[in-house]
Scaffold this active site. Sequence first.
Site, PDB file in Angstrom:
ATOM      1  N   GLU A 159      31.958  -3.705  82.878  1.00 49.73           N
ATOM      2  CA  GLU A 159      31.705  -2.876  84.199  1.00 49.73           C
ATOM      3  C   GLU A 159      30.193  -3.061  84.651  1.00 49.73           C
ATOM      4  O   GLU A 159      30.030  -3.002  85.703  1.00 49.73           O
ATOM      5  CB  GLU A 159      31.846  -1.575  83.826  1.00 49.73           C
ATOM      6  CG  GLU A 159      33.401  -1.080  83.325  1.00 49.73           C
ATOM      7  CD  GLU A 159      33.131   0.189  82.656  1.00 49.73           C
ATOM      8  OE1 GLU A 159      34.324   0.839  82.167  1.00 49.73           O
ATOM      9  OE2 GLU A 159      32.143   0.834  82.022  1.00 49.73           O
ATOM     10  N   THR A 192      35.133   3.131  84.509  1.00 48.72           N
ATOM     11  CA  THR A 192      36.674   3.286  84.562  1.00 48.72           C
ATOM     12  C   THR A 192      37.132   4.685  83.992  1.00 48.72           C
ATOM     13  O   THR A 192      36.551   5.323  83.075  1.00 48.72           O
ATOM     14  CB  THR A 192      37.365   2.048  84.068  1.00 48.72           C
ATOM     15  OG1 THR A 192      36.963   1.859  82.625  1.00 48.72           O
ATOM     16  CG2 THR A 192      36.833   0.814  84.598  1.00 48.72           C
ATOM     17  N   LYS A 227      40.275  11.132  83.863  1.00 51.25           N
ATOM     18  CA  LYS A 227      39.659  11.476  82.445  1.00 51.25           C
ATOM     19  C   LYS A 227      39.127   9.958  81.910  1.00 51.25           C
ATOM     20  O   LYS A 227      39.321   8.999  82.398  1.00 51.25           O
ATOM     21  CB  LYS A 227      40.912  11.755  81.366  1.00 51.25           C
ATOM     22  CG  LYS A 227      41.710  10.550  81.141  1.00 51.25           C
ATOM     23  CD  LYS A 227      43.000  11.019  80.007  1.00 51.25           C
ATOM     24  CE  LYS A 227      42.256  10.598  78.722  1.00 51.25           C
ATOM     25  NZ  LYS A 227      42.706   9.644  77.825  1.00 51.25           N
ATOM     26  N   MET A 250      35.706   9.068  79.167  1.00 47.23           N
ATOM     27  CA  MET A 250      35.267   8.870  77.655  1.00 47.23           C
ATOM     28  C   MET A 250      33.464   9.320  77.552  1.00 47.23           C
ATOM     29  O   MET A 250      32.950   9.411  76.394  1.00 47.23           O
ATOM     30  CB  MET A 250      35.450   7.781  76.669  1.00 47.23           C
ATOM     31  CG  MET A 250      36.811   7.649  76.575  1.00 47.23           C
ATOM     32  SD  MET A 250      37.634   6.005  75.815  1.00 47.23           S
ATOM     33  CE  MET A 250      36.880   6.350  74.379  1.00 47.23           C
ATOM     34  N   GLU A 251      32.940   9.275  78.781  1.00 51.55           N
ATOM     35  CA  GLU A 251      31.483   9.760  78.506  1.00 51.55           C
ATOM     36  C   GLU A 251      31.089  10.796  79.687  1.00 51.55           C
ATOM     37  O   GLU A 251      29.928  11.487  79.421  1.00 51.55           O
ATOM     38  CB  GLU A 251      30.749   8.384  79.071  1.00 51.55           C
ATOM     39  CG  GLU A 251      30.870   7.361  77.855  1.00 51.55           C
ATOM     40  CD  GLU A 251      32.137   6.366  78.175  1.00 51.55           C
ATOM     41  OE1 GLU A 251      32.825   6.488  79.347  1.00 51.55           O
ATOM     42  OE2 GLU A 251      32.397   5.591  77.072  1.00 51.55           O
ATOM     43  N   ASP A 264      44.169   2.774  84.948  1.00 50.10           N
ATOM     44  CA  ASP A 264      45.205   3.479  84.218  1.00 50.10           C
ATOM     45  C   ASP A 264      45.868   4.621  84.600  1.00 50.10           C
ATOM     46  O   ASP A 264      44.997   5.373  85.105  1.00 50.10           O
ATOM     47  CB  ASP A 264      45.432   3.206  82.627  1.00 50.10           C
ATOM     48  CG  ASP A 264      44.410   4.158  82.122  1.00 50.10           C
ATOM     49  OD1 ASP A 264      43.032   3.737  81.948  1.00 50.10           O
ATOM     50  OD2 ASP A 264      44.548   5.211  81.652  1.00 50.10           O
TER      51      ASP A 264
END
Lengths: 255, 255
Positions: free
Chosen positions: B25, B104, B187, B189-190, B213
């Site tokens: 990214e 993402t 959603k 993760m960070e 996704d």
Amino acid sequence: AAEKSDAGVGVPISNILIIIAMQTEALPLVTKFRLSEDTTESPFPKGVPWIRYHGIYKNLEINLVWPGKDAVFGVDSVGTISASLVTYASIQALKPDLIINAGTAGGFKAKGACIGDVYFVSDVSFHDRRIPIPVFDLYGIGTRQTFSTPNLVKELNLKFGKLSTGDSLDMSPQDEASILANGATIKDMEGAAVAYVADLFSVPVIFVKAVTDIVDGEKPTAEEFLQNLVAVTAALDQAVSQVIDFINGKCLSDL
Amino acid sequence: AAEKSDAGVGVPISNILIIIAMQTEALPLVTKFRLSEDTTESPFPKGVPWIRYHGIYKNLEINLVWPGKDAVFGVDSVGTISASLVTYASIQALKPDLIINAGTAGGFKAKGACIGDVYFVSDVSFHDRRIPIPVFDLYGIGTRQTFSTPNLVKELNLKFGKLSTGDSLDMSPQDEASILANGATIKDMEGAAVAYVADLFSVPVIFVKAVTDIVDGEKPTAEEFLQNLVAVTAALDQAVSQVIDFINGKCLSDL
């Protein structure tokens, strides 16, 4: 390097960092070792709620760091994020020879844990970082061996088991499956995060965890945890005191 | 205070920190803005894998920080612990006026998300920190509003929604229930970890998140994520470039 422990072979440990997530767990040790809270100057930047208590006990400089009360919610700053941040900032500012992460934990009766048991930890893993992509999965679990202290374990005659860490007090079926796969006897909310950060800087860490609730028992975890917190904290703090007394005057290699 | 942004009313933003969890990214933006990787000196201590790229673009000093590859496993250091640590260390070392967390995310088709959509975020929460004790429960969820940028949202015509953060790429039923309770459309993760740390130091953060996704779809998340990562990253990086161009020459209050 400045980040590495100065306590090598033949050099006694002189600087201990104790990391404790909850005020209730921390205060009896603050009293026992006659530690002082920072008032005018803090090793931490403005804005963070982290509290450092420090003092000299026998031949040891002791720093006890508690992540403090959350500024928004007023509760102890539990969990992996605060634990990793205070570990990072404390290593940078205080250059400890050894870190002790002490706290309460849930225990599995199927693995022999009972309320009030105090455990040393052989290795730590995460149970709530599921990343089902090859290698990322192992990174998520993040198993690490703790610093080996065979003499300390023998002397104190505490139980010895694996610890699994996650940010929830309760346990979902997915958490449970991961904890079983990790082979853990106890679960907490900080340990593996402390180990991860300490490992970045090659600072040895040991864990002292006291069981407040039986995870695979009948009672709801939150209720059992709150019922037992104060009594179990007494056992925890007694064990931490014994650890400190054992460490005093010894080298890392003597532990 | 030194930790506070210097970019107040009437003072143009001059120093931007972009935090991106994955190398895939990050690299197109490094190229686009001609940023240089630190070679001899790093703003971070020895031992951490974190990488800082920096340079000048128009009137902006840009620092892009990527948490780097895990030293043990060799994969990107994703998740909340590394995100919170790099946010903390970058704020201390680089004193940014504004943080952009780009990356993402998974999207919910039931909330209107499609693969390749790029979202601005109105508020962030955690979905895997369940602490069923009064007030601790709210601390665990940790909902925070992001810095309000109505003109930026209007100009770029991106989608706008709530973000929920957890350390797993997949989604357990408990995660799903929490994400729904958080009202989230996407959603990651960070995000909430970056927001938590930035909030300690009152540094404004905005989020730019591109959907790789569909979480409530048919395909397994990991497979769909890997299939779409590169293509969706192009959309993400285009949006980040537009954000940077919009910010250039403006004050925080103009956003």
